[in-house]
Design an enzyme around this catalytic site. Structure first.
Site, mmCIF file in Angstrom:
data_model
loop_
_atom_site.group_PDB
_atom_site.id
_atom_site.type_symbol
_atom_site.label_atom_id
_atom_site.label_comp_id
_atom_site.label_asym_id
_atom_site.label_seq_id
_atom_site.Cartn_x
_atom_site.Cartn_y
_atom_site.Cartn_z
ATOM 1 N N GLU A 1 -9.761 4.048 -4.151
ATOM 2 C CA GLU A 1 -9.287 5.131 -3.304
ATOM 3 C C GLU A 1 -9.866 6.476 -3.733
ATOM 4 O O GLU A 1 -10.293 7.276 -2.909
ATOM 5 C CB GLU A 1 -7.756 5.236 -3.342
ATOM 6 N N HIS B 1 6.122 0.622 -2.408
ATOM 7 C CA HIS B 1 5.443 0.438 -1.122
ATOM 8 C C HIS B 1 6.229 0.987 0.053
ATOM 9 O O HIS B 1 5.931 0.668 1.191
ATOM 10 C CB HIS B 1 5.214 -1.062 -0.868
HETATM 11 C C1 LIG Z 1 -4.235 1.504 -5.223
HETATM 12 C C2 LIG Z 1 -4.091 0.325 -4.365
HETATM 13 N N1 LIG Z 1 -4.940 0.149 -3.346
HETATM 14 C C3 LIG Z 1 -4.821 -0.928 -2.560
HETATM 15 C C4 LIG Z 1 -3.842 -1.828 -2.764
HETATM 16 C C5 LIG Z 1 -3.694 -3.009 -1.831
HETATM 17 N N2 LIG Z 1 -3.985 -4.249 -2.519
HETATM 18 C C6 LIG Z 1 -3.020 -5.022 -2.997
HETATM 19 S S1 LIG Z 1 -3.616 -6.346 -3.800
HETATM 20 C C7 LIG Z 1 -5.201 -5.930 -3.475
HETATM 21 C C8 LIG Z 1 -6.320 -6.797 -3.929
HETATM 22 C C9 LIG Z 1 -6.355 -6.949 -5.391
HETATM 23 O O1 LIG Z 1 -7.288 -7.911 -5.768
HETATM 24 P P1 LIG Z 1 -7.474 -8.360 -7.267
HETATM 25 O O2 LIG Z 1 -7.439 -7.188 -8.180
HETATM 26 O O3 LIG Z 1 -8.660 -9.213 -7.329
HETATM 27 O O4 LIG Z 1 -6.168 -9.201 -7.584
HETATM 28 P P2 LIG Z 1 -5.680 -10.556 -6.917
HETATM 29 O O5 LIG Z 1 -4.791 -10.169 -5.769
HETATM 30 O O6 LIG Z 1 -6.862 -11.320 -6.515
HETATM 31 O O7 LIG Z 1 -4.852 -11.240 -7.953
HETATM 32 C C10 LIG Z 1 -5.237 -4.737 -2.760
HETATM 33 C C11 LIG Z 1 -6.457 -4.095 -2.286
HETATM 34 C C12 LIG Z 1 -2.967 -1.606 -3.838
HETATM 35 N N3 LIG Z 1 -1.964 -2.453 -4.126
HETATM 36 N N4 LIG Z 1 -3.106 -0.528 -4.615
#
Ligand SMILES: Cc1ncc(C[n+]2csc(CCOP(=O)(O)OP(=O)(O)O)c2C)c(N)n1
Ligand SMILES: [Mg+2]
Lengths: 497, 447
Positions: free
Chosen positions: A197, A295
């Site tokens: 972000e 959230h």
């Molecule tokens: C700052 C922020 N931006 C976006 C999100 C939305 N979001 C939630 S989970 C996710 C993906 C995360 O992927 P990863 O780090 O690979 O973890 P995984 O879910 O695969 O365990 C996103 C973009 C968030 N929670 N926080």
């Protein structure tokens, strides 16, 4: 089938007085739908585009800074050696309108395949296809579709507009607001980012970097624009790009808030107006269901406190379309706070709202429901609660006026105060926290401007002073409910509940 | 000190090998489309059996200079004892059965909002957390149920939390994405990308502070920070790697690289998909391990935790794993290639451990069946417990906002609001609107 004549309708003069931008899209549509070849002549400084199959003439005008017209400008200037002054001339507006309204039955032969326009037309097709919406009857549209169509049309109309964010492309948007846009505009204009972000925000907050992207756009991906830019050069780049940043939810904007406030909101001032930042930050904001403390919260008051930002809070599909278009066309950073729970909700929309020219003024509230006994101000999802409360109150003989703020900053003090001077009572409703909230600002506004008109203490309804709890029963207690609005409004009217 | 029992190779060797699948992956994204890396070409590449289908036998530790001279030890015969094997197996089964039950309960409307399940990644949680002491800390993300379970938070407390009940580990206030347990040193599920990492770094800092400044010599606690591949593109990750290495903090950064961040493929979002390499860049060891093999994870974890405990500093461990379900229960999961899913399903970490235990005569089929049965009962019991538990009472709404509730300020009668017996009972709704009303009416009357 040619809809052009029906298509062009001047927008409502009350809420949206005629402005330069109004004829922008018809200009493009005209070119899309009318036959070829074009004959373009210059007569006394005016451009007359003549279609060989008809006698219709069309004048382009008022193009500066306006998304659709700007494209048209590029389009035309790729054909002609045109300078801005020429296209800014809108003296012949009325004549043009007359011509456009005059009907042209025998125009067919779309020129999609024409060499100069080939690629361009690809981009314009969405605009053209939106014509199918134009019927004289009111139809329903979800907020999601309203946002999607507004994005689509603005992207079609102005290739400076592009959208960037997490999952906006291949995933079609976490809440499907960008659905279909990747297919239409490709990965260069619907840009999936890593989870960054801060960087995405700063990258696009700085126009200098935008310029850089701009040149890349020209050179690598948009040969057809290159043609358009020949002769315009830096003048065009001077306008910078118009990024639309999607935050998956506004909660995540917290990681980027430094750049929203310190980079985007302040650049114009710090540079003494040399560098403006035409960027839109959009995404769902406010209470969601069952997602817990991090959230589920409203950032209206946060961004509403910052000079240099414009903060829009759409409620209905009309708001969503009109305000998003206004935000994208605006030369300043706009924070555009949507609501996840409203996305799927349908609202009736008039043909006027569906017009690609439709645009709402920034800074103007809307009276959703007229009344005489008490004024209720609300924004976003709370407007629907306020309207429902007003219906209940009506049965008890209280006639409430409901103001949909539409815009938190600038705040429409005028509409609010006029209403309070009429009703003499005020109830403010918001999901956000009460302390230093939007309601607090509205109260102060009314006390400053209409103190003598108040017949009762102001009622402020806001979220409870706690982080959002997860358990559903507590969550419900943490946010204003319709009963709360009814109760507080009765109090304001000195009626017992 | 080397990573015992694992093959340590030079970082460069990894690159030199052009047949290395990882390397091929890296190359495929080195030729992006004209602007900002088009997604189109990549999607085609993704369907190739690239990235991370590295032969399961090689655990690669790439090491910084600090590490290079250390000598290697050969793998010992058995990687764990019978007791350890059964403990790990039970923990993995618990994780799997618990999450499957969550899916059912979610669809029955018993839990709400976003529920992110851990299926497929159990080897990471069990492989690491089962080696910790109770005083050691775990910091997790929104995908946190199983980390909490491995750390010893009872299944019924986690389930009840998910049901939004008073008996939950956070009394129903936190929810799926926010598991905390002070008793078990689960320092939180954090819903925002990257934000758990600084918290974990802070926890590690406090261990070091207690040991070195407060002279609590026995404070050798370590902290594990779990997070995903997508998170490694977030700045907080880099800032914390730097600080942790700079101050030699007792922390292990455990990357659960499941190749996807919602619908964003790791290869499409990361300039160099080999996350472990970022360790050496900051002066700490970086290790890549097959996260579908709990024994390998455990070996790497042992080494890294040992290092941290001895005060030798942080380690970055990239566990290559896969989630068997969508990102959350709301995710349609349309972008992942079925062939990719099948490939990882075939490497189910639970099946792998089972095979190892039986082949090495550490357990019989019957032993394992008994464990499975026991866990089924535990999970059933957790659901019953959660279902029967009461919802939080209304008074809970305003509790816990502050450690010192005087933070709510002074009420109309001059005493602290929180001291008013009605504070949490009658006026919780709508942030004291009634109270404020009374106050204003009072003023009105006085005026
Ligand atoms: C700052 C922020 N931006 C976006 C999100 C939305 N979001 C939630 S989970 C996710 C993906 C995360 O992927 P990863 O780090 O690979 O973890 P995984 O879910 O695969 O365990 C996103 C973009 C968030 N929670 N926080
Ligand atoms: Mg991931």
């Amino acid at each position: 089938m040619n809809h052009a004549s029906r298509y062009y309708k001047p927008t409502n003069t009350v809420s949206n007085p005629p402005k330069k931008r109004e004829l922008s899209h018809p200009a493009i549509l005209l070119l899309v739908t009318f036959g070829s070849p074009l004959i373009i002549r210059r007569i006394k400084g005016q451009f007359i585009i003549r279609f060989s199959t008809s006698r219709i003439c069309y004048q382009t005008y008022s193009l500066q800074g306006i998304a659709g017209s700007y494209n048209c400008y590029l389009l035309l200037s790729s054909l002609l050696t045109l300078n801005r002054k020429d296209v800014e001339d809108y003296k012949t507006k009325s004549r043009c309108e007359r011509l456009l309204g005059s009907g042209n039955q025998n125009l067919q032969l779309p020129f999609y395949n024409q060499k100069v326009f080939g690629d361009y037309m690809q981009r314009l097709i969405p605009v053209a296809s939106s014509m199918k919406h134009f019927s004289s009857t009111t139809k329903n549209m979800t907020v999601r579709d309203a946002l999607n169509s507004a994005l689509d049309e603005e992207m079609a109309a102005d290739s400076n507009v592009f959208i960037m964010g997490e999952e906006v492309g291949e995933y079609q948007g976490a809440y499907k607001i960008t659905k279909g846009l990747l297919d239409k505009y490709g990965p260069d204009r619907v840009v999936d980012t890593p989870i960054t972000e801060v960087t995405s925000t700063v990258l696009l907050s700085f126009p200098s970097i935008s310029y850089l992207l701009h040149f890349q756009l020209k050179q690598n991906s948009y040969p057809y624009i290159q043609a358009g830019f020949t002769g315009i050069g830096v003048g065009a780049a001077y306008h910078g790009l118009k990024p639309v940043i999607e935050f998956m939810t506004f909660n995540f904007s917290m990681q980027a808030i430094d750049h929203i406030i310190n980079s985007a909101a302040k650049s114009n001032y710090m540079s003494a107006g040399q560098i403006n930042v035409p960027i839109v930050f959009r995404g769902p904001n406010g209470a969601a269901a069952g997602v817990g403390a991090q959230h589920s919260q409203c950032f209206g008051a946060w961004f509403g406190a910052i000079p240099g930002l414009k903060v829009l809070v759409p409620y209905s599909s009309e708001d969503a379309r009109g305000l998003l278009k206004a935000a994208i066309r605006d030369p300043d950073p706009v924070v555009f706070l949507e609501n996840e729970i409203l996305y799927g909700e349908s609202f009736p929309v008039s043909p006027e709202v569906l017009d690609p020219n439709f645009c709402l003024p920034i800074g103007k509230a809307k009276i959703e429901r007229e009344g005489k006994d008490v004024t209720i101000t609300a924004y976003s999802k709370m407007v629907s609660f306020a309207l429902k409360a007003a219906e209940i109150l009506e049965k008890d003989g209280i006639n409430a006026e409901v103001i949909n703020l539409r815009c938190i900053r600038p705040l429409d003090r005028d509409t609010i105060n006029k209403s309070v001077r009429k009703t003499n009572r005020l109830v403010t409703v918001e999901e956000g926290f009460r302390q230093h909230g939007v309601g607090a600002e509205i109260c102060a506004t009314v006390v400053e401007d209409s103190f003598g008109y108040l017949d009762a203490p102001v009622e402020r309804i806001a979220g409870a002073d706690v982080p959002t709890p997860y358990a559903p029963n507590l969550e419900r207690l943490a946010f204003p409910q319709i009963e709360d609005i009814v109760r507080a409004t009765k109090r304001a009217c000195y009626r017992s509940a | 000190m080397a990573f015992a029992g694992i093959k340590v190779i030079q970082p460069l060797a990894l690159h030199a090998s052009s047949s290395d699948p990882y390397n091929r992956a890296a190359k495929s994204i080195a030729t992006p489309s004209p602007f900002l890396g088009s997604t189109r070409t990549l999607r085609i590449n993704q369907s190739l059996p690239i990235a991370l289908s590295r032969p399961a036998s090689s655990i690669v530790a790439a090491v910084s200079d600090v590490f290079k001279e250390k000598k290697l030890k050969s793998t010992s015969d058995l990687l764990l004892t019978k007791e350890e094997g059964l403990e790990v197996y039970e923990d993995m089964i618990l994780g799997r059965a618990f999450e499957d039950m969550c899916a059912q309960m979610y669809y029955r409307g018993k839990m709400f909002g976003f529920v992110h399940l851990y299926n497929g990644q159990e080897a990471v949680s069990s492989g690491f957390i089962k080696l910790l002491k109770k005083e050691d800390s775990v910091v997790s993300t929104y995908r946190d149920h199983v980390h909490a379970l491995s750390k010893g938070v009872p299944a019924r407390a986690v389930m009840s939390e998910l049901f939004g009940k008073k008996t939950g580990c956070c009394r129903g206030q936190g929810g799926s994405m926010h598991m905390f347990s002070a008793e078990h040193n689960v320092l939180g599920g954090f819903a925002f990308i990257g934000e758990g990492i600084p918290v974990a770094t802070g926890a590690a800092f406090s261990s070091k502070y207690r040991r070195e400044v407060l002279k609590q010599a026995d404070c050798d606690h370590v902290t594990l920070a779990f997070f995903g591949d997508g998170t490694c593109n977030n700045g907080q990750f880099f800032e914390c790697l730097n600080m942790a290495a700079l101050w030699k903090l007792p922390i292990i950064f455990v990357v659960e690289n499941n190749l996807w961040a919602i619908g964003m493929s790791h290869l499409r979002s990361t300039s160099d998909p080999e996350i472990w390499k970022k360790g050496p860049a900051f002066g700490m060891p970086g290790v890549h391990v097959d996260g579908m093999d709990v024994l390998k994870v455990r070996e790497v974890a042992k080494e890294a935790i040992g290092r941290a405990r001895r005060g030798e500093g942080p380690t970055l461990v990239e566990c290559e794993t896969y989630r068997f379900r969508g990102h959350s229960l709301a995710d349609p999961d349309e972008l992942r290639d079925p062939a990719e899913k099948a490939r990882y399903a075939a490497r189910d970490p639970i099946t792998g451990l089972k095979k190892y235990l039986i082949e090495n005569k550490l357990a019989t089929e019957a032993d394992l069946k008994a464990i499975e049965k026991k866990i089924d009962e535990v999970v059933e019991e957790a659901v019953e417990f959660a279902d029967e538990s009461p919802a939080p009472s209304r008074s809970q709404l305003l509790e816990n906002v502050f450690a010192d509730p005087r933070g709510f300020g002074i009420g109309p009668d001059g005493s602290y609001r929180c001291e008013d017996p009605k504070f949490t009972e009658g006026t919780a709704q709508l942030c004291f609107d009634v109270e404020m009303k009374n106050l204003m009416l009072n003023m009105h009357l006085q005026g």
